[in-house]
Write a protein that holds these residues in place. Structure first.
Motif, mmCIF file in Angstrom:
data_model
loop_
_atom_site.group_PDB
_atom_site.id
_atom_site.type_symbol
_atom_site.label_atom_id
_atom_site.label_comp_id
_atom_site.label_asym_id
_atom_site.label_seq_id
_atom_site.Cartn_x
_atom_site.Cartn_y
_atom_site.Cartn_z
ATOM 1 N N LEU A 56 -6.053 -1.891 -8.013
ATOM 2 C CA LEU A 56 -5.928 -3.331 -8.207
ATOM 3 C C LEU A 56 -6.959 -3.849 -9.198
ATOM 4 N N THR A 57 -8.189 -3.418 -9.047
ATOM 5 C CA THR A 57 -9.222 -3.866 -9.980
ATOM 6 C C THR A 57 -8.972 -3.295 -11.380
ATOM 7 N N GLY A 58 -8.427 -2.087 -11.458
ATOM 8 C CA GLY A 58 -8.083 -1.523 -12.759
ATOM 9 C C GLY A 58 -7.031 -2.363 -13.462
ATOM 10 N N LEU A 59 -6.056 -2.825 -12.712
ATOM 11 C CA LEU A 59 -5.001 -3.672 -13.278
ATOM 12 C C LEU A 59 -5.570 -4.990 -13.784
ATOM 13 N N LEU A 60 -6.450 -5.590 -13.007
ATOM 14 C CA LEU A 60 -6.993 -6.886 -13.400
ATOM 15 C C LEU A 60 -7.932 -6.791 -14.596
ATOM 16 N N PHE A 61 -8.729 -5.735 -14.645
ATOM 17 C CA PHE A 61 -9.762 -5.674 -15.678
ATOM 18 C C PHE A 61 -9.332 -4.931 -16.944
ATOM 19 N N THR A 62 -8.325 -4.072 -16.849
ATOM 20 C CA THR A 62 -7.883 -3.358 -18.045
ATOM 21 C C THR A 62 -6.430 -3.655 -18.393
ATOM 22 N N GLY A 63 -5.738 -4.306 -17.484
ATOM 23 C CA GLY A 63 -4.345 -4.639 -17.729
ATOM 24 C C GLY A 63 -3.378 -3.516 -17.440
ATOM 25 N N LEU A 66 0.820 -1.211 0.000
ATOM 26 C CA LEU A 66 0.000 0.000 0.000
ATOM 27 C C LEU A 66 0.854 1.261 0.000
ATOM 28 N N GLY A 67 2.017 1.208 0.610
ATOM 29 C CA GLY A 67 2.906 2.369 0.625
ATOM 30 C C GLY A 67 2.251 3.619 1.178
ATOM 31 N N GLY A 68 1.418 3.477 2.174
ATOM 32 C CA GLY A 68 0.770 4.627 2.800
ATOM 33 C C GLY A 68 -0.557 5.025 2.169
ATOM 34 N N ARG A 69 -0.915 4.397 1.048
ATOM 35 C CA ARG A 69 -2.204 4.726 0.421
ATOM 36 C C ARG A 69 -3.353 4.094 1.192
ATOM 37 N N GLU A 70 -4.526 4.677 1.053
ATOM 38 C CA GLU A 70 -5.723 4.117 1.673
ATOM 39 C C GLU A 70 -6.060 2.784 1.000
ATOM 40 N N PRO A 71 -6.564 1.811 1.768
ATOM 41 C CA PRO A 71 -6.869 0.505 1.156
ATOM 42 C C PRO A 71 -7.907 0.593 0.042
ATOM 43 N N GLU A 72 -8.886 1.511 0.180
ATOM 44 C CA GLU A 72 -9.892 1.639 -0.869
ATOM 45 C C GLU A 72 -9.274 2.126 -2.178
ATOM 46 N N GLU A 73 -8.361 3.076 -2.070
ATOM 47 C CA GLU A 73 -7.683 3.609 -3.259
ATOM 48 C C GLU A 73 -6.852 2.513 -3.924
ATOM 49 N N TYR A 74 -6.143 1.740 -3.113
ATOM 50 C CA TYR A 74 -5.312 0.666 -3.657
ATOM 51 C C TYR A 74 -6.184 -0.405 -4.314
#
Length: 198
Positions: free
Chosen positions: A177-184, A165-173
């Motif tokens: 994550l879903t963007g990576l999985l669904f759009t690559g 997470l590197g300090g990011r909020e879990p919702e933002e991460y």
């Protein structure tokens, strides 16, 4: 003396639930004891049993409350990804409920309040998948979406993704994550959605 008894009688159920959630958050559901919770609430050791009967009844009440909170958290969000974000937010806002809800061996499975609350939450989860185009098997798609959100929330609550997470909020991460999985691809730095989706 009378006012104290009346106060405890009126608020006892919520006082015991609140104390139980504190114990679960700190030590897990295995640490729960009705006698200890009665001591924390300042009532006789038999008083909590009047509302919950036993430890299983108390955990069942916590799970039912959790499912109602989850249903409310998911309501009114048509987009599946944002339902996942809200699921993660629910888990981070209510970690004690989250610990108990998905452990059927701790619960009274046939409890009417629990069954009704589970159905409300399930309906909200299913509604997110219903809007997807060209989904041949909505049930399987729903399990996949639930697995992703639940798995990430569990990993976050157990401290397994802190470094990622590197300090990011879990919702933002989770959104990334879903963007990576669904759009690559991940959104470019600075162009990721805010935790509120704006």
């Amino acid at each position: 003396m009378t006012s104290r008894k009346t106060y405890h009688h009126g608020d006892l159920r919520q006082s015991v639930l609140a104390a139980a959630l504190d114990v679960i958050a700190a030590e897990g559901p295995g640490a729960l004891s009705l006698r200890d919770l009665a001591r924390r609430a300042g009532v006789s050791h038999a008083a909590p049993a009047h509302h919950f009967k036993d430890r299983t009844g108390l955990l069942t009440a916590i799970a039912a409350e959790g499912y109602d909170l989850l249903a409310a958290a998911l309501a009114g969000t048509p987009e599946l990804r944002e339902r996942g974000v809200r699921y993660v937010r629910f888990a981070t806002d209510h970690p004690a409920h989250f610990q108990v809800m998905f452990q059927p061996d701790l619960l009274r499975a046939d409890d009417p309040e629990l069954l009704a609350a589970k159905e409300r939450a399930s309906a909200e989860l299913r509604a997110g998948v219903a809007g997807l185009p060209d989904v041949p098997d909505a049930r399987t798609a729903g399990i996949a979406a639930w697995s992703l959100a639940h798995g990430f929330a569990t990993l976050f609550l157990t401290g397994n993704v802190d470094a990622a997470l590197g300090g990011r909020e879990p919702e933002e991460y989770f959104r990334s994550l879903t963007g990576l999985l669904f759009t690559g691809q991940l959104p470019p730095e600075g162009q990721q959605s805010s935790p509120t989706g704006e």
